[in-house]
Design a protein around this motif. Structure first.
Motif, mmCIF file in Angstrom:
data_model
loop_
_atom_site.group_PDB
_atom_site.id
_atom_site.type_symbol
_atom_site.label_atom_id
_atom_site.label_comp_id
_atom_site.label_asym_id
_atom_site.label_seq_id
_atom_site.Cartn_x
_atom_site.Cartn_y
_atom_site.Cartn_z
ATOM 1 N N VAL A 4 0.829 -1.202 0.000
ATOM 2 C CA VAL A 4 0.000 0.000 0.000
ATOM 3 C C VAL A 4 0.865 1.254 0.000
ATOM 4 N N GLU A 5 2.070 1.163 0.530
ATOM 5 C CA GLU A 5 2.955 2.326 0.541
ATOM 6 C C GLU A 5 3.248 2.816 -0.868
ATOM 7 N N ASP A 6 3.329 1.899 -1.837
ATOM 8 C CA ASP A 6 3.568 2.304 -3.221
ATOM 9 C C ASP A 6 2.402 3.122 -3.777
ATOM 10 N N VAL A 7 1.182 2.804 -3.323
ATOM 11 C CA VAL A 7 0.017 3.572 -3.778
ATOM 12 C C VAL A 7 0.118 5.008 -3.286
ATOM 13 N N LEU A 8 0.531 5.166 -2.052
ATOM 14 C CA LEU A 8 0.648 6.509 -1.503
ATOM 15 C C LEU A 8 1.793 7.285 -2.140
ATOM 16 N N ARG A 9 2.817 6.572 -2.566
ATOM 17 C CA ARG A 9 3.987 7.251 -3.112
ATOM 18 C C ARG A 9 3.814 7.611 -4.582
ATOM 19 N N ASP A 10 3.425 6.634 -5.408
ATOM 20 C CA ASP A 10 3.347 6.913 -6.845
ATOM 21 C C ASP A 10 2.019 6.500 -7.473
ATOM 22 N N GLY A 11 1.028 6.112 -6.625
ATOM 23 C CA GLY A 11 -0.288 5.798 -7.156
ATOM 24 C C GLY A 11 -0.398 4.440 -7.811
ATOM 25 N N ARG A 12 0.601 3.590 -7.665
ATOM 26 C CA ARG A 12 0.577 2.271 -8.288
ATOM 27 C C ARG A 12 0.485 1.201 -7.210
ATOM 28 N N LEU A 13 -0.392 0.224 -7.454
ATOM 29 C CA LEU A 13 -0.582 -0.882 -6.516
ATOM 30 C C LEU A 13 0.297 -2.055 -6.951
ATOM 31 N N ARG A 14 1.177 -2.484 -6.075
ATOM 32 C CA ARG A 14 2.084 -3.581 -6.398
ATOM 33 C C ARG A 14 1.818 -4.765 -5.481
ATOM 34 N N LEU A 15 1.822 -5.925 -6.083
ATOM 35 C CA LEU A 15 1.606 -7.163 -5.343
ATOM 36 C C LEU A 15 2.942 -7.788 -4.985
ATOM 37 N N ALA A 16 3.117 -8.068 -3.699
ATOM 38 C CA ALA A 16 4.268 -8.843 -3.257
ATOM 39 C C ALA A 16 3.830 -10.301 -3.232
ATOM 40 N N PRO A 17 4.187 -11.084 -4.254
ATOM 41 C CA PRO A 17 3.623 -12.436 -4.382
ATOM 42 C C PRO A 17 4.060 -13.349 -3.254
ATOM 43 N N GLY A 18 3.190 -14.298 -2.944
ATOM 44 C CA GLY A 18 3.486 -15.291 -1.928
ATOM 45 C C GLY A 18 3.852 -16.624 -2.553
ATOM 46 N N LEU A 19 3.856 -17.655 -1.726
ATOM 47 C CA LEU A 19 4.257 -18.981 -2.189
ATOM 48 C C LEU A 19 3.264 -19.557 -3.201
ATOM 49 N N VAL A 20 1.976 -19.241 -3.059
ATOM 50 C CA VAL A 20 1.005 -19.779 -4.009
ATOM 51 C C VAL A 20 1.227 -19.199 -5.403
ATOM 52 N N ALA A 21 1.682 -17.960 -5.482
ATOM 53 C CA ALA A 21 1.989 -17.377 -6.791
ATOM 54 C C ALA A 21 3.220 -18.035 -7.406
ATOM 55 N N ARG A 22 4.217 -18.315 -6.597
ATOM 56 C CA ARG A 22 5.422 -18.983 -7.101
ATOM 57 C C ARG A 22 5.125 -20.397 -7.562
ATOM 58 N N ALA A 23 4.111 -21.047 -6.960
ATOM 59 C CA ALA A 23 3.789 -22.428 -7.304
ATOM 60 C C ALA A 23 2.869 -22.543 -8.508
ATOM 61 N N HIS A 24 2.420 -21.429 -9.067
ATOM 62 C CA HIS A 24 1.486 -21.464 -10.194
ATOM 63 C C HIS A 24 2.068 -22.284 -11.343
ATOM 64 N N GLY A 25 1.291 -23.274 -11.778
ATOM 65 C CA GLY A 25 1.725 -24.136 -12.864
ATOM 66 C C GLY A 25 2.566 -25.321 -12.419
ATOM 67 N N GLY A 26 2.801 -25.458 -11.114
ATOM 68 C CA GLY A 26 3.648 -26.547 -10.635
ATOM 69 C C GLY A 26 3.036 -27.259 -9.453
ATOM 70 N N VAL A 27 3.875 -27.604 -8.496
ATOM 71 C CA VAL A 27 3.474 -28.363 -7.314
ATOM 72 C C VAL A 27 3.783 -27.547 -6.071
ATOM 73 N N LEU A 28 2.804 -27.438 -5.180
ATOM 74 C CA LEU A 28 3.021 -26.841 -3.862
ATOM 75 C C LEU A 28 3.009 -27.986 -2.858
ATOM 76 N N TYR A 29 4.141 -28.197 -2.225
ATOM 77 C CA TYR A 29 4.333 -29.349 -1.345
ATOM 78 C C TYR A 29 4.321 -28.892 0.106
ATOM 79 N N VAL A 30 3.516 -29.557 0.921
ATOM 80 C CA VAL A 30 3.407 -29.232 2.337
ATOM 81 C C VAL A 30 3.735 -30.489 3.137
ATOM 82 N N ASP A 31 4.899 -30.524 3.727
ATOM 83 C CA ASP A 31 5.274 -31.655 4.572
ATOM 84 C C ASP A 31 4.733 -31.419 5.983
ATOM 85 N N GLU A 32 4.213 -32.501 6.582
ATOM 86 C CA GLU A 32 3.629 -32.416 7.927
ATOM 87 C C GLU A 32 2.514 -31.379 7.967
#
Length: 364
Positions: free
Chosen positions: A99-127
């Motif tokens: 949200v700080e980027d919106v206040l600074r330059d009016g642009r909304l930026r997404l900080a991707p999480g693990l689900v975004a990195r796993a798109h198209g592949g496998v998300l593995y959860v042990d235990e």
């Protein structure tokens, strides 16, 4: 004395070996696990696979091997394999908005999480049974829908997060709540190899891979390519397959016989049956497909002790012998809170307890 860099010492052979993954087609003695993983890879909307079993039963090996079969994503040369650590937060899993980027330059930026990195592949959860419930809920929501919603300070943004969820657990370390178990599409319960011949074959295959991973990968390259092509073709053919009425009826019958709650079991069975028909290159889904995948969808949802349809509730047909009015049995039966055959309360005398230290006696 001169020292070589680690890259020079390692060389291309060691680097390639470190990237080698145990081939999916080389797994021994796990046909049910392989089927479940392939079905989830063909249709990630099934909701992933929960693998339960003791230590050393190839749970993580199978998950990594599945990722090697998936088609590469536009952003990488191979399908991603992302591991969710037990210490992860919800923000690390689903991402957050700057949200700080919106206040600074009016642009909304997404900080991707693990689900975004796993798109198209496998998300593995042990235990997975040791994860906080809030984290498991968020993870299963994204896995079932294929869409991740990130919200912060009244601002929300969505992005695609279509991955194959593979969760593993050791029952000795605790169970998942039934509500979370039901959210997993398919489940497989593994056991230790009980035959000496099978154990020998598994150990031999593992030792051969440890000694020459590239050689093992090359030996199974043709079968790996065939499986990878079959997964791609099956994904493309899903939309062309429909469920006849007989298939819908069979799924309902199997779900009723298992005594499951809700409709999720029926839906998972139907999607898994369609994925199986597509994987085998057939043009229609049959009742045999439902039977072939039913246990994968019902094992973790089945009511304990149920193996058939739920019995119909019948009134108690026992006839009690008539009792004279005023008797103890009649008093117990006439009481709305008493059980059949209960004795009436008997008054008992009480004695005053004298204080012995502690709080002083209350004055009149």
């Amino acid at each position: 004395m001169t020292f070589q860099s680690s890259e020079a010492i390692a060389g291309p052979g060691l680097e390639a070996a470190s990237r080698a993954t145990f081939p999916f087609s080389a797994l021994i003695g796990q046909p049910v696990l392989q089927r479940a993983l392939l079905l989830a890879a063909i249709d990630p909307g099934i909701g992933g696979v929960l693998i339960s079993g003791p230590r050393g039963t190839a749970k993580s090996t199978a998950a990594r091997a599945l990722a090697a079969l998936l088609p590469p994503t536009p952003a990488a040369s191979a399908a991603p394999f992302v591991t969710l650590p037990l210490s992860a937060s919800v923000e690390q899993l689903v991402g957050t908005l700057n949200v700080e980027d919106v206040l600074r330059d009016g642009r909304l930026r997404l900080a991707p999480g693990l689900v975004a990195r796993a798109h198209g592949g496998v998300l593995y959860v042990d235990e997975v049974n040791l994860l906080p419930d809030a984290l498991v809920d968020a993870l299963l929501d994204v896995a079932a829908s294929g869409v991740n919603t990130v919200e912060r300070d009244g601002i929300s943004q969505q992005h695609a997060a279509r991955f194959v969820l593979v969760g593993t657990m050791n029952p000795e370390e605790g169970e998942l709540r039934p509500q979370l178990l039901d959210r997993f599409g398919l489940s497989v319960a593994l056991a230790n190899a009980s035959e000496a011949g099978q154990r020998t074959a598994i150990v031999r295959a593992r030792l051969r891979f440890d000694e020459d991973p590239l050689g093992v990968a090359e030996a199974h390259a043709d079968e790996q390519a065939r499986l990878a092509a079959a997964v791609v073709a099956a994904r493309a053919g899903l939309a062309r397959l429909a469920w006849p009425d007989a298939v819908l009826q069979r799924a309902a019958e199997r779900a009723l016989a298992a005594g499951v709650d809700g409709m999720r079991a029926d839906l998972v069975m139907l999607r898994a049956a369609r994925a199986l028909a597509a994987f085998e290159g057939r043009t229609e889904v049959t009742t045999d497909d439902v039977d072939a995948v039913a246990e994968l969808a019902l094992a973790h949802r089945r009511e304990e002790g149920r193996s058939g349809p739920a019995p119909e509730s019948k009134p108690d047909m026992r006839q009690a012998a008539p009792t004279p009015p005023g008797s103890a049995a009649a008093s117990a039966n006439s009481s709305p809170m008493g059980d059949w055959g209960a004795l009436p309360p008997i008054p008992e005398a009480t004695a005053r307890v004298l204080p012995e230290g502690g709080w002083p006696a209350k004055k009149a």
